[in-house]
Design a protein around this motif. Structure first.
Motif: not given
Length: 147
Positions: A77-101
């Motif tokens: 939808x956003x054609x972006x590769x990063x998630x905004x972080x409230x304290x750390x700038x931007x985090x790559x979406x591929x990194x977030x996708x590997x998160x263990x919920x």
């Protein structure tokens, strides 16, 4: 903190988290008292972690791996590769996708980041932002308040 391979999830996970899962097989609630987060998280037990669900038009995932579905939508939808972080700038979406919920609260997800020493992060579903809550699950668990 020594890591252990968990055969149920086929990945390395912190020993303190695996111990927590064994002690709380049905999950529990944790009221976090950390500096950056003071919410009550609904922590998944093993069965809930493995529960599968479908996001229409995107795919299917178990609860523990559901961030891959959300980040896919963010990229499409956003054609972006990063998630905004409230304290750390931007985090790559591929990194977030590997998160263990490991838990949820009001539609947001609490997860372990394997690319950042299994630190504890929150994913805010309505904006796609992320923020680091704790340097480790052990530290996160220490800051909890009894319910």
């Amino acid at each position: 903190m020594k890591l252990e391979m968990n055969t149920t999830f086929n990945r390395e996970l912190p020993v303190t988290y695996l111990k927590f899962l064994n002690e709380n097989p049905d999950g529990c609630q944790i009221k976090n008292n950390g500096r950056w987060d003071k919410r009550t998280w609904n922590m998944f037990g093993k069965a809930a972690l493995l529960e599968r669900w479908e996001m229409k038009g995107v795919g299917e995932a178990a609860n523990y791996e559901c961030l891959k579905l959300y980040t896919y939508i963010q990229e499409e939808v956003g054609e972006i590769a990063y998630a905004p972080s409230l304290r750390f700038g931007r985090v790559k979406l591929e990194r977030v996708a590997k998160g263990f919920v490991i838990g949820t609260e009001n539609g947001d997800y609490l997860y372990l980041d394997p690319d950042c020493s299994f630190s504890v992060w929150a994913y805010y579903h309505d904006g796609g932002e992320v923020t680091k809550i704790s340097g480790s699950f052990a530290d996160f668990y220490k800051t909890r308040k009894p319910l």
